[in-house]
Design a protein around this motif. Structure first.
Motif, PDB file in Angstrom:
ATOM      1  N   VAL A  76     -21.499 -14.648  12.434  1.00  0.00           N
ATOM      2  CA  VAL A  76     -21.389 -14.162  13.809  1.00  0.00           C
ATOM      3  C   VAL A  76     -20.387 -13.004  13.819  1.00  0.00           C
ATOM      4  N   LEU A  77     -20.842 -11.876  14.303  1.00  0.00           N
ATOM      5  CA  LEU A  77     -19.992 -10.677  14.370  1.00  0.00           C
ATOM      6  C   LEU A  77     -19.616 -10.455  15.829  1.00  0.00           C
ATOM      7  N   ILE A  78     -18.318 -10.303  16.084  1.00  0.00           N
ATOM      8  CA  ILE A  78     -17.844 -10.216  17.480  1.00  0.00           C
ATOM      9  C   ILE A  78     -16.943  -8.991  17.635  1.00  0.00           C
ATOM     10  N   THR A  79     -17.192  -8.188  18.666  1.00  0.00           N
ATOM     11  CA  THR A  79     -16.226  -7.136  18.998  1.00  0.00           C
ATOM     12  C   THR A  79     -15.378  -7.636  20.163  1.00  0.00           C
ATOM     13  N   ALA A  80     -14.095  -7.260  20.167  1.00  0.00           N
ATOM     14  CA  ALA A  80     -13.211  -7.772  21.220  1.00  0.00           C
ATOM     15  C   ALA A  80     -12.148  -6.745  21.576  1.00  0.00           C
ATOM     16  N   GLY A  81     -11.597  -6.909  22.783  1.00  0.00           N
ATOM     17  CA  GLY A  81     -10.469  -6.084  23.215  1.00  0.00           C
ATOM     18  C   GLY A  81     -10.902  -4.717  23.709  1.00  0.00           C
ATOM     19  N   PRO A  82      -9.912  -3.892  24.051  1.00  0.00           N
ATOM     20  CA  PRO A  82     -10.228  -2.542  24.530  1.00  0.00           C
ATOM     21  C   PRO A  82     -10.314  -1.563  23.359  1.00  0.00           C
ATOM     22  N   THR A  83     -10.704  -0.349  23.609  1.00  0.00           N
ATOM     23  CA  THR A  83     -10.507   0.709  22.616  1.00  0.00           C
ATOM     24  C   THR A  83      -9.559   1.730  23.242  1.00  0.00           C
ATOM     25  N   ARG A  84      -8.975   2.570  22.421  1.00  0.00           N
ATOM     26  CA  ARG A  84      -8.095   3.636  22.924  1.00  0.00           C
ATOM     27  C   ARG A  84      -8.650   4.976  22.492  1.00  0.00           C
ATOM     28  N   GLU A  85      -8.717   5.884  23.430  1.00  0.00           N
ATOM     29  CA  GLU A  85      -9.263   7.217  23.141  1.00  0.00           C
ATOM     30  C   GLU A  85      -8.150   8.229  23.386  1.00  0.00           C
ATOM     31  N   ASP A  86      -7.674   8.836  22.315  1.00  0.00           N
ATOM     32  CA  ASP A  86      -6.496   9.699  22.414  1.00  0.00           C
ATOM     33  C   ASP A  86      -6.759  10.995  23.187  1.00  0.00           C
ATOM     34  N   ILE A  87      -5.783  11.300  24.057  1.00  0.00           N
ATOM     35  CA  ILE A  87      -5.795  12.593  24.764  1.00  0.00           C
ATOM     36  C   ILE A  87      -4.961  13.593  23.957  1.00  0.00           C
ATOM     37  N   PRO A 121      -5.522 -13.734  15.254  1.00  0.00           N
ATOM     38  CA  PRO A 121      -6.886 -14.252  15.125  1.00  0.00           C
ATOM     39  C   PRO A 121      -6.886 -15.768  14.944  1.00  0.00           C
ATOM     40  N   PRO A 122      -7.883 -16.482  15.478  1.00  0.00           N
ATOM     41  CA  PRO A 122      -7.959 -17.930  15.280  1.00  0.00           C
ATOM     42  C   PRO A 122      -8.042 -18.256  13.785  1.00  0.00           C
ATOM     43  N   ALA A 123      -7.521 -19.420  13.377  1.00  0.00           N
ATOM     44  CA  ALA A 123      -7.544 -19.807  11.956  1.00  0.00           C
ATOM     45  C   ALA A 123      -8.968 -19.755  11.425  1.00  0.00           C
ATOM     46  N   GLY A 124      -9.115 -19.191  10.250  1.00  0.00           N
ATOM     47  CA  GLY A 124     -10.426 -19.174   9.613  1.00  0.00           C
ATOM     48  C   GLY A 124     -11.308 -18.018  10.046  1.00  0.00           C
ATOM     49  N   VAL A 125     -10.828 -17.222  10.993  1.00  0.00           N
ATOM     50  CA  VAL A 125     -11.621 -16.077  11.461  1.00  0.00           C
ATOM     51  C   VAL A 125     -11.058 -14.820  10.821  1.00  0.00           C
ATOM     52  N   SER A 126     -11.942 -14.017  10.261  1.00  0.00           N
ATOM     53  CA  SER A 126     -11.471 -12.803   9.615  1.00  0.00           C
ATOM     54  C   SER A 126     -11.518 -11.650  10.618  1.00  0.00           C
ATOM     55  N   ARG A 127     -10.447 -10.826  10.659  1.00  0.00           N
ATOM     56  CA  ARG A 127     -10.350  -9.785  11.687  1.00  0.00           C
ATOM     57  C   ARG A 127     -10.192  -8.403  11.074  1.00  0.00           C
ATOM     58  N   ILE A 128     -10.899  -7.440  11.643  1.00  0.00           N
ATOM     59  CA  ILE A 128     -10.695  -6.030  11.281  1.00  0.00           C
ATOM     60  C   ILE A 128     -10.127  -5.343  12.518  1.00  0.00           C
ATOM     61  N   ASP A 129      -8.996  -4.663  12.364  1.00  0.00           N
ATOM     62  CA  ASP A 129      -8.379  -3.965  13.502  1.00  0.00           C
ATOM     63  C   ASP A 129      -8.917  -2.555  13.619  1.00  0.00           C
ATOM     64  N   VAL A 130      -9.295  -2.177  14.819  1.00  0.00           N
ATOM     65  CA  VAL A 130      -9.761  -0.807  15.047  1.00  0.00           C
ATOM     66  C   VAL A 130      -9.025  -0.228  16.251  1.00  0.00           C
ATOM     67  N   TYR A 131      -9.158   1.066  16.447  1.00  0.00           N
ATOM     68  CA  TYR A 131      -8.428   1.764  17.516  1.00  0.00           C
ATOM     69  C   TYR A 131      -9.404   2.321  18.562  1.00  0.00           C
ATOM     70  N   SER A 132     -10.262   3.223  18.127  1.00  0.00           N
ATOM     71  CA  SER A 132     -11.145   3.908  19.083  1.00  0.00           C
ATOM     72  C   SER A 132     -12.565   3.346  19.026  1.00  0.00           C
ATOM     73  N   ALA A 133     -13.412   3.805  19.981  1.00  0.00           N
ATOM     74  CA  ALA A 133     -14.819   3.388  20.001  1.00  0.00           C
ATOM     75  C   ALA A 133     -15.506   3.785  18.690  1.00  0.00           C
ATOM     76  N   GLN A 134     -15.159   4.995  18.199  1.00  0.00           N
ATOM     77  CA  GLN A 134     -15.782   5.454  16.954  1.00  0.00           C
ATOM     78  C   GLN A 134     -15.381   4.548  15.782  1.00  0.00           C
ATOM     79  N   ASP A 135     -14.082   4.142  15.743  1.00  0.00           N
ATOM     80  CA  ASP A 135     -13.631   3.225  14.676  1.00  0.00           C
ATOM     81  C   ASP A 135     -14.388   1.908  14.773  1.00  0.00           C
ATOM     82  N   MET A 136     -14.576   1.436  16.025  1.00  0.00           N
ATOM     83  CA  MET A 136     -15.249   0.139  16.212  1.00  0.00           C
ATOM     84  C   MET A 136     -16.696   0.239  15.727  1.00  0.00           C
TER      85      MET A 136
END
Ligand code: C5P
Length: 408
Positions: A188-199, A239-254
């Motif tokens: 199961v692949l999940i996206t979460a949280g906001p993204t940030r778009e730099d000005i 991240p919840p135990a056992g869940v692997s997380r990749i951190d991203v910043y912007s929509a493009q990174d996500m």
């Protein structure tokens, strides 16, 4: 504990120092444990340690005349009702994926009919390496279940995904992740949280998403036995135990991370509040104030969810719709427009519910085989219970979709 006869394979990695404790924890749950060590494992821990904690001599060689006549690889393979490899090194995963049979552990894995579990442990870069990821994908297709890896500080001084799960977490997951677990062997692949778009270097466009809904869905999916990959924008959550997380910043990174992780995904759930627009240009230096009106030219960000659902072998795809008004109408439009299997709609802008809150209510919409839109309302509750109910519905629809596809 479902498994009574566990063969624990220990391969070469520093995390092997935790495996004697794992033997103790498994035995506490009533399981009998036989330990098989590779050559590499013996560089880190001695067989004598495992003999002491398991109460049985340890198996180390494939062609040992004495062992073969007493308790050889076929006997071990038949004896096991579960095989657990912890730590599973990159080398062990590669051998298992390719079907090597050049030592006792790899041979018995080929010879057994018992389910195989692996708890990977390696340097984060090795875990991310395309070759390792391809091996993992193959192994999942072969029905191997992954426990972890976890994220965090590593023995090599780096930080990232690749740490072996703690023995207690492995035992806990093994208890949940039986073949009876509804999402066992599902990714199961999940996206979460906001993204940030730099000005500019100090300012960005974002939103008030806390990431809590996505993290709750990740936790609930993990509890149902799924292998969960979370791709998270900047949030204040672990991240919840056992869940692997990749951190991203912007929509493009996500989008990039989703594209990297999509292969092998059975269910994709897009809870992220992805910024819909980003500045058309990012200033390299801080924009100065000059007391006149200013305007910002915006361009749309890539639509991650629409990209996923447009793939030829798209997973079961679930979107979220957060709206301040006409929630149902917009959600139904999005369901059709983005070609989703399901959409979860919620009203935002209400006090203590939705964005940045621990509570929420959702209405789920999907299209039935006759083309009619069906809906199911989930009442206001905390996000973890909401996530559990959401996954119940997702699993029902997912099963029906799989049955329909295989009947064609
Ligand atoms: O179009 P809208 O932003 O309202 O759609 C919301 C849904 O689409 C959410 O599931 C969100 O995660 C996803 N989304 C996306 N990429 C975007 C915008 C939204 O994946 N750029």
């Amino acid at each position: 504990m479902k498994y009574q006869h566990i063969v624990l394979g220990v391969t070469g990695g520093i995390a092997a120092y935790k495996s004697p404790d794992l033997v103790r924890r498994l035995r506490e749950q009533g399981a009998k444990v036989r330990v098989v060590m590779t050559q590499g494992a013996q560089q880190f821990v001695t067989p004598l340690t495992f003999q002491a904690v398991s109460g049985h001599s340890v198996h180390t060689t494939l062609l040992d005349a004495q062992a073969e006549s007493a308790f050889g690889h076929i006997d071990l393979a038949r004896w096991a009702d579960g095989v657990l490899i912890a730590p599973a090194s990159a080398q062990a995963l590669a051998k298992l994926a390719q079907g090597f049979a050049d030592d006792l552990l790899s041979t018995l894995c080929l010879a057994t009919q018992a389910p195989i579990y692996v708890a990977p442990a390696m340097n984060q870069q090795m875990w991310k390496a395309p070759a390792t990821q391809r091996n993992c994908q193959l192994l999942r297709q072969h029905g191997v279940t992954f426990l972890g890896p976890a994220e965090g500080a590593q023995a090599c001084g780096e930080t990232g995904a690749g740490r072996m799960l703690e023995p207690l977490d492995i035992v806990e997951q093994l208890s949940h992740t039986t073949s009876a677990s509804p999402l066992a062997n599902k990714k199961v692949l999940i996206t979460a949280g906001p993204t940030r778009e730099d000005i500019d270097p100090v300012r960005f466009i974002s939103n008030r998403s806390s990431g809590r809904m996505g993290y709750a869905v990740a936790q609930a999916a993990h509890a149902l036995g799924a292998e969960v990959q979370l791709i998270s924008g900047p949030v204040n959550l672990t991240p919840p135990a056992g869940v692997s997380r990749i951190d991203v910043y912007s929509a493009q990174d996500m989008l990039n991370a989703v594209q990297q992780q999509l292969s092998g995904t059975d269910i994709f759930i897009a809870t992220a509040a992805v910024a819909d627009y980003r500045p058309a240009q990012q200033a390299a230096q801080k924009i100065k104030k000059n007391n006149t009106q200013a305007s910002l030219e915006l361009e749309p960000t890539p639509d991650i969810l629409a990209w996923v659902s447009a793939q030829t072998k798209a997973p079961f795809t679930v979107g979220f719709a957060a709206e301040t008004h006409d929630v149902a109408e917009y959600a139904k439009r999005k369901l059709a427009h983005k070609k989703l299997d399901m959409i979860a709609a919620n009203q935002v802008g209400l006090a203590d519910q939705g964005f940045d809150s621990a509570y929420n209510a959702l209405t789920l919409f999907w299209q039935n085989p006759n083309g009619l839109i069906e809906e199911h309302a989930l009442a206001l509750t905390d996000k973890f219970h909401l996530a559990q109910q959401l996954l119940e519905s997702v699993m029902q629809r997912y099963q029906k979709k799989i049955l329909t596809i295989s009947a064609r």
